[in-house]
Design a protein around this motif. Structure first.
Motif, PDB file in Angstrom:
ATOM      1  N   VAL A  68      47.661  74.183  33.910  1.00 56.95           N
ATOM      2  CA  VAL A  68      46.628  73.198  32.699  1.00 56.95           C
ATOM      3  C   VAL A  68      46.165  72.124  33.482  1.00 56.95           C
ATOM      4  N   VAL A  69      44.778  72.099  33.805  1.00 56.71           N
ATOM      5  CA  VAL A  69      44.031  71.044  34.368  1.00 56.71           C
ATOM      6  C   VAL A  69      43.776  70.405  33.326  1.00 56.71           C
ATOM      7  N   VAL A  70      43.996  69.342  34.140  1.00 57.60           N
ATOM      8  CA  VAL A  70      43.911  68.088  33.714  1.00 57.60           C
ATOM      9  C   VAL A  70      43.541  66.737  34.420  1.00 57.60           C
ATOM     10  N   ASP A  71      42.820  66.474  33.171  1.00 57.58           N
ATOM     11  CA  ASP A  71      41.807  64.874  34.200  1.00 57.58           C
ATOM     12  C   ASP A  71      41.706  63.512  33.187  1.00 57.58           C
ATOM     13  N   VAL A  72      41.803  62.777  33.608  1.00 57.07           N
ATOM     14  CA  VAL A  72      42.220  61.382  33.212  1.00 57.07           C
ATOM     15  C   VAL A  72      41.119  60.283  33.509  1.00 57.07           C
ATOM     16  N   GLU A  73      39.933  59.616  32.855  1.00 55.85           N
ATOM     17  CA  GLU A  73      39.835  58.534  32.758  1.00 55.85           C
ATOM     18  C   GLU A  73      40.127  57.257  32.484  1.00 55.85           C
ATOM     19  N   THR A  74      40.077  56.240  33.582  1.00 59.19           N
ATOM     20  CA  THR A  74      40.730  54.733  33.651  1.00 59.19           C
ATOM     21  C   THR A  74      40.776  53.565  33.560  1.00 59.19           C
ATOM     22  N   GLY A  75      40.999  52.732  33.648  1.00 58.08           N
ATOM     23  CA  GLY A  75      40.607  51.465  33.620  1.00 58.08           C
ATOM     24  C   GLY A  75      40.272  51.031  35.525  1.00 58.08           C
ATOM     25  N   GLY A  76      41.307  51.882  35.905  1.00 57.35           N
ATOM     26  CA  GLY A  76      41.656  50.781  37.249  1.00 57.35           C
ATOM     27  C   GLY A  76      42.838  52.208  37.732  1.00 57.35           C
ATOM     28  N   PHE A  77      43.659  52.137  39.588  1.00 60.25           N
ATOM     29  CA  PHE A  77      44.346  52.463  40.013  1.00 60.25           C
ATOM     30  C   PHE A  77      45.991  52.884  39.487  1.00 60.25           C
ATOM     31  N   ASN A  78      45.923  51.596  38.907  1.00 57.74           N
ATOM     32  CA  ASN A  78      47.726  51.338  38.827  1.00 57.74           C
ATOM     33  C   ASN A  78      47.617  52.226  37.673  1.00 57.74           C
ATOM     34  N   ALA A  79      48.460  53.062  37.821  1.00 56.61           N
ATOM     35  CA  ALA A  79      49.274  53.811  36.480  1.00 56.61           C
ATOM     36  C   ALA A  79      50.291  52.836  35.438  1.00 56.61           C
ATOM     37  N   ALA A  80      50.636  52.319  36.104  1.00 55.16           N
ATOM     38  CA  ALA A  80      51.651  51.567  35.430  1.00 55.16           C
ATOM     39  C   ALA A  80      50.703  50.494  34.306  1.00 55.16           C
ATOM     40  N   THR A  81      49.878  49.328  34.913  1.00 58.70           N
ATOM     41  CA  THR A  81      49.296  48.574  34.608  1.00 58.70           C
ATOM     42  C   THR A  81      48.026  48.619  34.123  1.00 58.70           C
ATOM     43  N   ASP A  82      47.007  49.643  34.142  1.00 63.92           N
ATOM     44  CA  ASP A  82      45.839  50.186  34.157  1.00 63.92           C
ATOM     45  C   ASP A  82      45.884  50.807  32.449  1.00 63.92           C
ATOM     46  N   ALA A  83      44.456  50.438  31.958  1.00 61.36           N
ATOM     47  CA  ALA A  83      44.300  51.779  30.941  1.00 61.36           C
ATOM     48  C   ALA A  83      43.774  53.158  31.461  1.00 61.36           C
ATOM     49  N   LEU A  84      44.854  53.968  30.205  1.00 58.25           N
ATOM     50  CA  LEU A  84      44.060  55.175  30.017  1.00 58.25           C
ATOM     51  C   LEU A  84      43.593  55.487  28.986  1.00 58.25           C
ATOM     52  N   LEU A  85      42.288  56.051  29.772  1.00 63.11           N
ATOM     53  CA  LEU A  85      41.191  55.802  28.603  1.00 63.11           C
ATOM     54  C   LEU A  85      39.779  56.887  27.707  1.00 63.11           C
ATOM     55  N   GLU A  86      40.504  57.632  29.166  1.00 62.52           N
ATOM     56  CA  GLU A  86      40.283  59.475  28.450  1.00 62.52           C
ATOM     57  C   GLU A  86      40.879  60.191  28.956  1.00 62.52           C
ATOM     58  N   ILE A  87      41.172  61.506  28.096  1.00 60.93           N
ATOM     59  CA  ILE A  87      42.305  61.991  28.934  1.00 60.93           C
ATOM     60  C   ILE A  87      41.628  63.479  28.099  1.00 60.93           C
ATOM     61  N   ALA A  88      41.397  64.866  29.366  1.00 61.37           N
ATOM     62  CA  ALA A  88      41.471  66.402  28.912  1.00 61.37           C
ATOM     63  C   ALA A  88      42.135  67.102  29.280  1.00 61.37           C
ATOM     64  N   ALA A  89      41.708  69.058  28.919  1.00 63.15           N
ATOM     65  CA  ALA A  89      43.328  69.187  29.552  1.00 63.15           C
ATOM     66  C   ALA A  89      41.996  70.727  28.872  1.00 63.15           C
ATOM     67  N   VAL A  90      42.104  71.823  30.043  1.00 60.95           N
ATOM     68  CA  VAL A  90      41.926  72.776  29.492  1.00 60.95           C
ATOM     69  C   VAL A  90      43.128  73.345  30.344  1.00 60.95           C
ATOM     70  N   THR A  91      43.165  74.346  29.671  1.00 56.15           N
ATOM     71  CA  THR A  91      44.104  76.188  29.646  1.00 56.15           C
ATOM     72  C   THR A  91      43.868  77.280  30.875  1.00 56.15           C
ATOM     73  N   LEU A  92      44.382  77.891  30.662  1.00 56.08           N
ATOM     74  CA  LEU A  92      43.602  79.442  31.643  1.00 56.08           C
ATOM     75  C   LEU A  92      44.733  80.346  30.753  1.00 56.08           C
ATOM     76  N   ARG A  93      43.746  81.534  31.354  1.00 59.86           N
ATOM     77  CA  ARG A  93      43.877  82.867  30.865  1.00 59.86           C
ATOM     78  C   ARG A  93      43.977  83.820  32.256  1.00 59.86           C
ATOM     79  N   MET A  94      45.221  84.392  32.707  1.00 65.90           N
ATOM     80  CA  MET A  94      44.050  86.065  33.272  1.00 65.90           C
ATOM     81  C   MET A  94      43.662  86.993  32.147  1.00 65.90           C
ATOM     82  N   ASP A  95      42.603  88.015  33.265  1.00 70.52           N
ATOM     83  CA  ASP A  95      42.516  89.033  32.539  1.00 70.52           C
ATOM     84  C   ASP A  95      42.896  89.993  33.030  1.00 70.52           C
TER      85      ASP A  95
END
Length: 218
Positions: free
Chosen positions: A24-51
């Motif tokens: 599952v593909v995920v991307d986050v946009e954040t308020g910095g580089f420190n996951a413990a202290t900096d804000a999570l501002l956007e999150i998106a996820a894409v699921t995949l399928r096989m033909d």
């Protein structure tokens, strides 16, 4: 058994291709580089399928604006890059718990429907995204996290092998996916581009996985 067969040989099985894990593909946009202290501002996820011939494709996408948690640090330099105004009155942001709950609900559905046991995060420099995801899970107390806690597929590494490019824009262009600079650095766009890149690389390696010579069946 090859990538396009299940145990009874009838249909493709993404679960077989990735040992029971659903990428599952995920991307986050954040308020910095420190996951413990900096804000999570956007999150998106894409699921995949096989033909039916064992090729990987994008399936469903979800994305959410996220309210900064109480006391979150937000670096102005990060906002200059991602173009987010976290305090804009018309920004449709959700609390972290609700945003993650919605994303996880879709991921669990995809895991269940694919016959997989768990999701594994795919990202460009994936441990950055996983770090922010895990930190938000810890803050919100969510118990049912569908993602593996530390394993990832990193498209920066994969693209370096496949195309000699590690920057997402350059890797996407090398893979003939195109690039919209105006849309870049939104979580949804970056996630869909990363998903398309991952699918392209996996599909190019499919003949090797199935036991053929490189270039066969591409």
């Amino acid at each position: 058994m090859n990538a396009s067969e299940t145990a009874d040989g009838d249909r493709p099985a993404i679960a077989e291709r990735f040992r029971g894990f659903l990428p599952v593909v995920v991307d986050v946009e954040t308020g910095g580089f420190n996951a413990a202290t900096d804000a999570l501002l956007e999150i998106a996820a894409v699921t995949l399928r096989m033909d039916d011939v064992g090729k990987l494709h994008l399936a469903d996408s979800v994305s959410y604006h996220v309210e900064p948690f109480d006391g979150a640090n937000i670096e102005p330099a990060s906002l200059e890059v991602n173009g987010i105004d976290p305090h804009h009155p018309l920004r449709p942001a959700l609390p972290e718990h609700e945003a993650l709950t919605r994303v996880f609900r879709e991921v669990r559905r995809a895991v269940r429907e694919s016959g997989c046991k768990r999701a594994v995060l795919v990202g460009h420099n994936a441990h950055f995204d996983l770090g922010f995801l895990n930190a938000a899970v810890a803050r919100t107390g969510i118990k049912r996290n569908p993602f593996h806690p530390f394993s990832v597929f990193d498209t920066a590494t994969l693209a370096g092998v496949a195309f000699g490019q590690t920057v997402l824009k350059r890797a996407a262009q090398a893979a003939d996916l195109g690039w919209d600079s105006d849309a870049a650095h939104s979580a949804r766009y970056d996630t869909e581009q990363t998903a398309a890149l991952f699918c392209t690389i996996v599909n190019r390696f499919r003949p090797i996985y199935e036991g053929g010579a490189p270039g066969e069946g591409a």
